[in-house]
Each structure stands twice: as C-alpha cells, then as structure tokens.
Design a protein around this motif. Structure first.
Motif, mmCIF file in Angstrom:
data_model
loop_
_atom_site.group_PDB
_atom_site.id
_atom_site.type_symbol
_atom_site.label_atom_id
_atom_site.label_comp_id
_atom_site.label_asym_id
_atom_site.label_seq_id
_atom_site.Cartn_x
_atom_site.Cartn_y
_atom_site.Cartn_z
ATOM 1 N N GLY A 101 -14.635 103.347 -49.507
ATOM 2 C CA GLY A 101 -14.461 103.542 -48.073
ATOM 3 C C GLY A 101 -13.325 102.731 -47.478
ATOM 4 N N PHE A 102 -12.789 101.763 -48.237
ATOM 5 C CA PHE A 102 -11.642 100.981 -47.774
ATOM 6 C C PHE A 102 -10.389 101.686 -48.275
ATOM 7 N N TYR A 103 -9.617 102.206 -47.355
ATOM 8 C CA TYR A 103 -8.397 102.877 -47.782
ATOM 9 C C TYR A 103 -7.322 102.740 -46.720
ATOM 10 N N ILE A 104 -6.111 102.999 -47.140
ATOM 11 C CA ILE A 104 -4.941 103.011 -46.272
ATOM 12 C C ILE A 104 -4.498 104.469 -46.190
ATOM 13 N N SER A 105 -4.273 104.946 -44.984
ATOM 14 C CA SER A 105 -3.739 106.300 -44.830
ATOM 15 C C SER A 105 -2.240 106.263 -45.088
ATOM 16 N N HIS A 130 -4.915 109.339 -48.820
ATOM 17 C CA HIS A 130 -5.581 108.041 -48.760
ATOM 18 C C HIS A 130 -5.295 107.243 -50.029
ATOM 19 N N TYR A 131 -5.142 105.935 -49.842
ATOM 20 C CA TYR A 131 -4.919 105.036 -50.981
ATOM 21 C C TYR A 131 -5.941 103.921 -50.920
ATOM 22 N N ASN A 132 -6.635 103.692 -52.017
ATOM 23 C CA ASN A 132 -7.684 102.677 -52.114
ATOM 24 C C ASN A 132 -7.264 101.590 -53.096
ATOM 25 N N PRO A 133 -6.791 100.414 -52.594
ATOM 26 C CA PRO A 133 -6.472 99.309 -53.509
ATOM 27 C C PRO A 133 -7.740 98.844 -54.233
#
Length: 121
Positions: free
Chosen positions: A40-44, A49-52
């Motif tokens: 659920g933690f991602y950068i648009s 979406h990108y999830n480190p």
C-alpha cells in the motif's frame, strides 16, 4: 523471519536476497529500525505505481544519511532492469529528493554492503 529491529516482530520477504538484506539490517549496530514497506506504500509515477522495498533509520552521527529508502535487486546491472522499472526508480529518486530536502536518501542496492557504501559517502 523473526526480527528485533523491524517495525513488526517478523519480516516477510520476497527473495533470498531480501532475506539476507533483512538479516544484516537486524544485526547491524548502526540500524535503529527498519521496515519492509507494504504494497500500500507507493509513489505515483508517469509509468505507474512504484513500491520501494525498505525504509531504514540509522543512528545519527554514525553514518552520513540517517534516513534511507532502498530498493533491493539481485543484480545492479542496468541491462537486467526493464525500461519501465528504470523509469520508476528514476522517479523515486526525484520524489524523495523533492519531498525531504535531502534528508531522506533513496537508492538501489544489491546487498547490505552496497547500502553501507552509499550511506557512508
């Protein structure tokens, strides 16, 4: 894996590389706390979406960068990263640079040693 310095009591990892990385984080005396970031933690980004993988906090005064967000890869060869993934990684670098005034560093590492090489610079 059972953990002592993770935000939760256990770490769920996706690969042996992540397991080895978490093991090193858990035993290193420079690490205060770390977390395997949830889906659920991602950068648009413009390409999705990108999830480190990880967020790590180190003791102040022991390393150059106290807060670090990492993406763990089995290989650092850019030939093995797909173009979309390379684009997402580029966006993540710019994202953390913009929101943190340089206090949070983001990078791609393939081992705990490569993480330490980056935070000691």
């Amino acid at each position: 894996m059972k953990a002592k310095k993770h935000l939760y009591d256990h770490v769920v990892f996706d690969s042996t590389n992540e397991r080895d990385f978490a093991t090193e984080l858990d035993i290193n005396t420079d690490v205060v706390v770390y977390v395997k970031l949830p889906d659920g933690f991602y950068i648009s980004t413009p390409v999705g979406h990108y999830n480190p993988d990880w967020a790590i906090a180190f003791y102040e005064g022991k390393v150059k960068h106290i807060y670090f967000v990492a993406e763990t890869k089995g290989s650092m060869s850019s030939m093995q990263l797909h173009l979309i993934e390379e684009s997402k990684i580029h966006c993540a670098r710019e994202h953390f640079k913009a929101i943190s005034n340089g206090n949070v560093v983001y990078d791609v590492v393939d081992s705990y040693k490569s993480l330490m090489d980056k935070i000691m610079k």
